[in-house]
Design a protein around this motif. Structure first.
Motif, PDB file in Angstrom:
ATOM      1  N   MET A  92      -6.847  -3.536  -0.281  1.00  0.00           N
ATOM      2  CA  MET A  92      -7.304  -3.634   0.993  1.00  0.00           C
ATOM      3  C   MET A  92      -8.245  -4.399   1.362  1.00  0.00           C
ATOM      4  O   MET A  92      -8.204  -5.103   2.318  1.00  0.00           O
ATOM      5  N   LEU A 102     -14.748   3.227  -6.818  1.00  0.00           N
ATOM      6  CA  LEU A 102     -13.066   3.720  -6.435  1.00  0.00           C
ATOM      7  C   LEU A 102     -13.174   5.254  -6.650  1.00  0.00           C
ATOM      8  O   LEU A 102     -12.291   5.895  -5.881  1.00  0.00           O
ATOM      9  N   MET A 131     -14.016   7.471  -3.496  1.00  0.00           N
ATOM     10  CA  MET A 131     -13.309   7.209  -2.296  1.00  0.00           C
ATOM     11  C   MET A 131     -12.741   8.536  -1.769  1.00  0.00           C
ATOM     12  O   MET A 131     -11.904   9.081  -2.645  1.00  0.00           O
ATOM     13  N   HIS A 143       0.655  -1.271   0.175  1.00  0.00           N
ATOM     14  CA  HIS A 143       0.066   0.062  -0.017  1.00  0.00           C
ATOM     15  C   HIS A 143       0.684   1.155   0.011  1.00  0.00           C
ATOM     16  O   HIS A 143       0.531   2.165  -0.566  1.00  0.00           O
ATOM     17  N   GLN A 152     -15.027   4.127   4.988  1.00  0.00           N
ATOM     18  CA  GLN A 152     -15.483   4.091   3.734  1.00  0.00           C
ATOM     19  C   GLN A 152     -14.791   2.881   2.916  1.00  0.00           C
ATOM     20  O   GLN A 152     -15.415   2.252   2.107  1.00  0.00           O
ATOM     21  N   HIS A 153     -13.633   2.731   3.126  1.00  0.00           N
ATOM     22  CA  HIS A 153     -12.785   1.393   2.625  1.00  0.00           C
ATOM     23  C   HIS A 153     -13.481   0.119   3.076  1.00  0.00           C
ATOM     24  O   HIS A 153     -13.500  -0.861   2.180  1.00  0.00           O
ATOM     25  N   CYS A 208     -15.830  -5.015  -8.361  1.00  0.00           N
ATOM     26  CA  CYS A 208     -15.717  -3.710  -7.878  1.00  0.00           C
ATOM     27  C   CYS A 208     -15.770  -2.708  -8.969  1.00  0.00           C
ATOM     28  O   CYS A 208     -15.128  -2.875 -10.058  1.00  0.00           O
ATOM     29  N   GLN A 266     -11.021   4.985   7.986  1.00  0.00           N
ATOM     30  CA  GLN A 266     -10.850   3.711   7.248  1.00  0.00           C
ATOM     31  C   GLN A 266     -12.490   3.229   7.053  1.00  0.00           C
ATOM     32  O   GLN A 266     -12.659   2.184   6.193  1.00  0.00           O
ATOM     33  N   THR A 284     -14.977  -2.939   1.152  1.00  0.00           N
ATOM     34  CA  THR A 284     -14.667  -4.366   1.272  1.00  0.00           C
ATOM     35  C   THR A 284     -15.927  -5.296   1.249  1.00  0.00           C
ATOM     36  O   THR A 284     -16.127  -6.305   0.593  1.00  0.00           O
ATOM     37  N   GLN A 324     -10.244   9.385   0.020  1.00  0.00           N
ATOM     38  CA  GLN A 324      -8.721   9.269   0.181  1.00  0.00           C
ATOM     39  C   GLN A 324      -8.218   9.333  -1.295  1.00  0.00           C
ATOM     40  O   GLN A 324      -7.248   9.973  -1.437  1.00  0.00           O
ATOM     41  N   TYR A 381      -6.130   1.008  -4.803  1.00  0.00           N
ATOM     42  CA  TYR A 381      -5.589   0.925  -3.304  1.00  0.00           C
ATOM     43  C   TYR A 381      -6.866   0.142  -2.530  1.00  0.00           C
ATOM     44  O   TYR A 381      -6.490  -0.939  -1.871  1.00  0.00           O
ATOM     45  N   PRO A 382      -8.059   0.511  -2.644  1.00  0.00           N
ATOM     46  CA  PRO A 382      -8.901  -0.232  -1.669  1.00  0.00           C
ATOM     47  C   PRO A 382      -9.349  -1.732  -2.126  1.00  0.00           C
ATOM     48  O   PRO A 382      -9.810  -2.386  -1.256  1.00  0.00           O
TER      49      PRO A 382
END
Ligand code: TYM
Length: 330
Positions: free
Chosen positions: A135, A109, A112, A50, A155-156, A104, A153, A160, A114, A131-132
């Motif tokens: 994760m 994405l 997000m 990451h 939202q991530h 996804c 974290q 997921t 971030q 990135y997510p």
């Protein structure tokens, strides 16, 4: 360390992108320590893949990986039921990430927070966008049920859950739907200098961040110069009194007291006295972690890393086997 159906599995990660700070400790690692005292299987991962999204200098990254590893070991996590390991050494993370990217949406994405924040300062390479998904693969590779993280974290983790649900509805119930867990306080520590921003490793004003290895003098100095407000009432009100509320939050998180009780404890103090009381609590909290960190030898670490990587690999390989079978690529 075998899988028992009704035993909870916990997963969480931290980026090795600089020194571990008080936000990481109180928002996440402190809760990892508590969870590791319970009857669960825990995986705590140093997510170096990451960190590559920030294009770090190679020596800095290498040092951060070993420092972060040492802090996790020194933090008091119970190693009898916890596996601490480095993400890049378990290639199944990146493999599962590719598989999950098919579950996804690009639009998800792009939404997000971030991604939006970081893509403006670093430019937009696709690692920041995806990135997510990596994760999600971290969490799902061990079939985690619980993910102790700080507030940023959320939202991530939501993403997921969506990815896991979509995989399951297409290919059968492989993944549990993981829940986020957050401590009763400390989930979002703010900068001591700019209490409207969260405490972070790479803040513009390093006096706003307490690092795990700051000296006592430095901690006292940072707290003394922390930004508060022009009143002189110690009251928890994050909107109107972000500085004072942040100090109360830090105290409550370390002592495990309620916010209300912490507020009461200090109500008759001047701001200056209150700042010193919180600073001393932080010094006492960090002291044993620092001491253990310094005592750890290269050999201690090597042994832990080797044993833990093997355990992490066994768990990941089992999940990958099920996933491949479900997809018909076995
Ligand atoms: P990272 O490395 O930024 O932070 C590690 C953990 O510390 C928490 N945290 C905070 N908590 C309270 N106040 C703060 N100011 C603060 N700053 C950081 C974070 O919420 C986090 O729990 N994407 C993740 C790493 C990751 C991960 C995972 C986490 C990768 N894969 C799988 C959980 C599960 C991150 O960048 O955390």
């Amino acid at each position: 360390f075998i899988r028992i159906a009704d035993m909870k599995t916990v997963f969480s990660g931290i980026q090795p992108s600089g020194l571990v700070h008080l936000g990481n400790l109180l928002g996440a690692i402190n809760n990892w320590v508590k969870l590791s005292e319970k009857n669960s299987k825990n995986y705590f991962c140093i997510v170096d893949l990451h960190s590559l999204t920030g294009l770090p200098n190679k020596d800095d990254l290498n040092k951060s990986i070993s420092d972060t590893l040492k802090v996790l070991i020194a933090s008091g996590i119970n190693l009898d039921n916890s596996v601490i390991y480095i993400q890049s050494k378990l290639q199944e993370h990146a493999y599962l990430s590719w598989i999950l990217s098919n579950f996804c949406q690009v639009g998800e994405l792009q939404r997000m927070t971030q991604f939006k924040e970081k893509s403006s300062s670093f430019g937009t390479h696709s690692g920041l966008l995806t990135y997510p998904i990596l994760m999600a693969s971290d969490i799902l590779i061990h079939k985690a049920n619980e993910v102790p993280v700080g507030d940023d974290q959320t939202q991530h983790l939501e993403l997921t859950r969506n990815i896991a649900e979509r995989f399951n509805s297409n290919y059968g119930e492989i993944f549990p739907i993981p829940e986020k867990s957050i401590g009763k306080s400390g989930a979002r520590l703010m900068s001591l200098r700019h209490p409207e921003n969260k405490m972070s490793k790479s803040s513009d004003d390093i006096n706003g961040t307490i690092y795990f290895n700051d000296s006592k003098e430095s901690i006292l100095k940072k707290f003394k110069s922390s930004v508060t407000d022009s009143e002189n009432t110690i009251k928890y009100d994050p909107e109107l009194k972000p500085g004072i509320s942040n100090l109360i939050e830090i105290y409550a998180a370390i002592t495990d007291k309620e916010i209300k009780d912490s507020e009461k404890e200090f109500q008759n103090l001047q701001y200056g006295e209150f700042k010193i009381a919180v600073a001393e609590t932080v010094v006492d909290y960090l002291e044993p972690i620092k001491k253990k960190y310094e005592e750890l030898t290269t050999n201690d670490i090597k042994d832990i890393v080797e044993k833990n990587l093997k355990l992490a690999h066994e768990s990941a390989a089992e999940t990958i086997m099920e996933v491949e079978e479900a997809l018909g690529i076995n």
